[in-house]
Design a protein around this motif. Sequence first.
Motif, PDB file in Angstrom:
ATOM      1  N   ALA A  67       0.835  -1.207   0.000  1.00 31.59           N
ATOM      2  CA  ALA A  67       0.000   0.000   0.000  1.00 31.59           C
ATOM      3  C   ALA A  67       0.869   1.256   0.000  1.00 31.59           C
ATOM      4  O   ALA A  67       0.548   2.242  -0.685  1.00 31.59           O
ATOM      5  N   ARG A  91     -10.348   3.687   0.261  1.00 30.82           N
ATOM      6  CA  ARG A  91     -10.044   3.060   1.553  1.00 30.82           C
ATOM      7  C   ARG A  91     -10.992   3.545   2.640  1.00 30.82           C
ATOM      8  O   ARG A  91     -11.505   2.760   3.432  1.00 30.82           O
ATOM      9  N   LYS A 109     -14.464   2.083   2.194  1.00 29.28           N
ATOM     10  CA  LYS A 109     -14.487   0.684   2.617  1.00 29.28           C
ATOM     11  C   LYS A 109     -14.603   0.574   4.138  1.00 29.28           C
ATOM     12  O   LYS A 109     -15.250  -0.332   4.653  1.00 29.28           O
ATOM     13  N   ASN A 110     -13.994   1.506   4.872  1.00 29.60           N
ATOM     14  CA  ASN A 110     -14.009   1.489   6.332  1.00 29.60           C
ATOM     15  C   ASN A 110     -15.129   2.345   6.926  1.00 29.60           C
ATOM     16  O   ASN A 110     -15.142   2.582   8.135  1.00 29.60           O
TER      17      ASN A 110
END
Length: 84
Positions: A6, A64, A67-68
């Motif tokens: 990442a 990201r 997604k969280n």
Amino acid sequence: MQRFIALMILVIPAIIAGYGIKLMRDTVFQILHTPFFSLWFQFIAGLILCILGIAFIGGFIFHRDRKNNKIAPRFQKKTKNKLN
């Protein structure tokens, strides 16, 4: 290992964006580099590299956070209701 990958995914576009900023700065000081044939073409190439690098980093962070579930409700994906 996943965090390293990442990090590499974010470092490479950051380097590309930094190179784009360098090309634009060199155009302001009238420094022409070898692969470019004119200053305006060098500036446009630097602008494109800078925009693409920043857009990739922004998209990566947005994906990201989505997604969280760390983004505002208006940016969350809309789920379709399934009719049974």
